[in-house]
Design an enzyme around this catalytic site. Sequence first.
Site, PDB file in Angstrom:
ATOM      1  N   ASP A  24     -12.135  -5.752  21.660  1.00  0.00           N
ATOM      2  CA  ASP A  24     -11.185  -5.690  22.773  1.00  0.00           C
ATOM      3  C   ASP A  24     -11.806  -5.059  24.009  1.00  0.00           C
ATOM      4  O   ASP A  24     -11.596  -5.525  25.126  1.00  0.00           O
ATOM      5  CB  ASP A  24      -9.939  -4.911  22.364  1.00  0.00           C
ATOM      6  N   GLU A  71      -7.562   1.981   3.023  1.00  0.00           N
ATOM      7  CA  GLU A  71      -7.598   2.813   4.223  1.00  0.00           C
ATOM      8  C   GLU A  71      -8.979   2.767   4.868  1.00  0.00           C
ATOM      9  O   GLU A  71      -9.092   2.641   6.097  1.00  0.00           O
ATOM     10  CB  GLU A  71      -7.194   4.250   3.883  1.00  0.00           C
ATOM     11  N   CYS A 123       0.857  -1.190   0.000  1.00  0.00           N
ATOM     12  CA  CYS A 123       0.000   0.000   0.000  1.00  0.00           C
ATOM     13  C   CYS A 123       0.891   1.237   0.000  1.00  0.00           C
ATOM     14  O   CYS A 123       1.889   1.286   0.718  1.00  0.00           O
ATOM     15  CB  CYS A 123      -0.904   0.031   1.240  1.00  0.00           C
TER      16      CYS A 123
END
Length: 144
Positions: free
Chosen positions: A115, A101, A64
């Site tokens: 998380d 992105e 990228c």
Amino acid sequence: MVDVSAKPATAREARARCRVTFPRAVAAQLHESGLRSAKGGIVDTAIIAGTMAVKRTHELIPFCHPLPIDGCRMTIDWDGPTTLRIECSVKTVHRTGVEMEALTGATVAALTVYDMCKALSHAIVIGPAKLLGKRGGKRDVGTP
């Protein structure tokens, strides 16, 4: 990396989505808490993580190009009683697009939600992640 030096710099944008689905009891707790966990505000933290990921996509995904990010917008909201919808829109003026992105921002935000909520359950499901649209370059796809 693909050589993009001969391409003109044009306005480019992309939008991606990822979902996070919770067990019913966990979703109910999150609704009651205003999307807060023991670690803090889930949405604010996920937005920060997703935005940081957008800016570092070139460090995470081989080949990228590093891109100047002109705009990044994250939206996170309930999409039904047990599912959070995370959308990431990214803009730049460059020779290559920002699909990776946008996808990276949405998925890292989803991972951050996981998380922050994993103490409540490990039965949380992330995905699917998908590109909703992109504009600029050779062709437009969907709705950015």
